[in-house]
Enzyme design. Structure first.
Site, PDB file in Angstrom:
ATOM      1  N   SER A  80      -1.457   5.784   1.769  1.00 20.78           N
ATOM      2  CA  SER A  80      -2.684   4.997   1.882  1.00 20.78           C
ATOM      3  C   SER A  80      -2.740   4.241   3.197  1.00 20.78           C
ATOM      4  O   SER A  80      -1.748   4.106   3.913  1.00 20.78           O
ATOM      5  CB  SER A  80      -2.791   4.024   0.702  1.00 20.78           C
ATOM      6  N   LEU A 138       0.892  -1.151   0.000  1.00 23.01           N
ATOM      7  CA  LEU A 138       0.000   0.000   0.000  1.00 23.01           C
ATOM      8  C   LEU A 138       0.931   1.203   0.000  1.00 23.01           C
ATOM      9  O   LEU A 138       1.880   1.228   0.788  1.00 23.01           O
ATOM     10  CB  LEU A 138      -0.873   0.026   1.254  1.00 23.01           C
ATOM     11  N   ASP A 139       0.679   2.190  -0.865  1.00 22.96           N
ATOM     12  CA  ASP A 139       1.620   3.304  -0.897  1.00 22.96           C
ATOM     13  C   ASP A 139       1.608   4.045   0.441  1.00 22.96           C
ATOM     14  O   ASP A 139       0.711   3.883   1.267  1.00 22.96           O
ATOM     15  CB  ASP A 139       1.344   4.236  -2.078  1.00 22.96           C
ATOM     16  N   LYS A 140       2.634   4.833   0.653  1.00 21.38           N
ATOM     17  CA  LYS A 140       2.882   5.432   1.966  1.00 21.38           C
ATOM     18  C   LYS A 140       1.696   6.241   2.468  1.00 21.38           C
ATOM     19  O   LYS A 140       1.373   6.225   3.665  1.00 21.38           O
ATOM     20  CB  LYS A 140       4.144   6.314   1.900  1.00 21.38           C
TER      21      LYS A 140
END
Length: 231
Positions: free
Chosen positions: A102, A98-100
């Protein structure tokens, strides 16, 4: 047990990567190079590039409700990495990313054998996300998002079209989207294509596994039924 499963379950790498290492002659069993499909026996000494591969005493499967600001990497030199955040006493790694910015459901394990099963795009595993954007959603936006969007894929360094997906509006600025792909920052790039900016992105389901009532920043062990569902 097949050799590639034994090595991947140690957390070293995926079964696909193990097969590559075997072909390259970097894997030995009892000091001898072996071929694909080899089955190991109890007491066999397995090494990869001279590194002894130890069988795990038990498999670990955790789910975390990741907060924004945590980076999904096992690299200890990265500040704010997910391993330091969860501070589990045994070696584990995140499954996917999950990107930072999110938040939401992410799995951590020491079982490399489930990585391909969960991450390979051709397996078409669904994931649900709740997305909030910076302005009022329109019917055209919903329709275009559901039908597929042309976005940039940094891995291929070219534009690709996302697969059709299910999109349900929840309120004026929030919707739920169900996708089976995992392209880099896919949902954010899809929204940006229509001049919408994502202000909050939360993953709430992977396959049959929901985030449920797990509080932000908290983690728990998966049940046996949940583990079976992932496999």
């Amino acid at each position: 047990m097949r050799l590639n499963q034994y090595i991947s379950s140690s957390g070293l790498c995926s079964r696909r990567k193990v097969d590559v290492l075997i072909k390259e002659g970097k894997v030995t069993v009892n000091g001898e190079q072996i071929s694909l499909g080899h089955v190991i026996s109890e007491g066999d000494r397995v090494e990869v590039n001279g590194l002894l591969i130890e069988a795990k005493e038990n498999d670990i499967y955790l789910m975390l409700n990741k907060p924004p600001g945590v980076t999904c990497t096992a690299a200890s030199q990265i500040e704010g990495n997910i391993i330091d955040f969860i501070n589990y006493p045994e070696r584990i790694f995140p499954v996917g990313r999950l990107d930072k910015q999110s938040e939401g459901l992410i799995l951590l394990t020491n079982d490399g054998s489930i990585v391909n099963e969960l991450l390979l795009e051709e397996n078409n595993h669904e994931k649900d996300y709740i997305v909030t954007v910076d302005k009022k959603i329109t019917a055209v936006f919903m329709e275009e998002m559901a039908s597929g969007v042309e976005i940039y894929n940094p891995r291929k360094k070219e534009n690709v079209r996302t697969k059709p997906c299910k999109v349900v509006q929840l309120d004026d600025t929030c919707f739920k989207i169900t996708i089976s792909q995992g392209l880099n920052r896919q949902i954010r790039r899809m929204c940006r294509r229509f001049q919408f900016t994502v202000t909050r992105l939360q993953r709430v389901r992977i396959k049959e596994l929901p985030l449920g009532a797990l509080a932000l920043g908290q983690w728990r062990q998966l049940t046996e039924e949940e583990i079976a569902g992932l496999k």
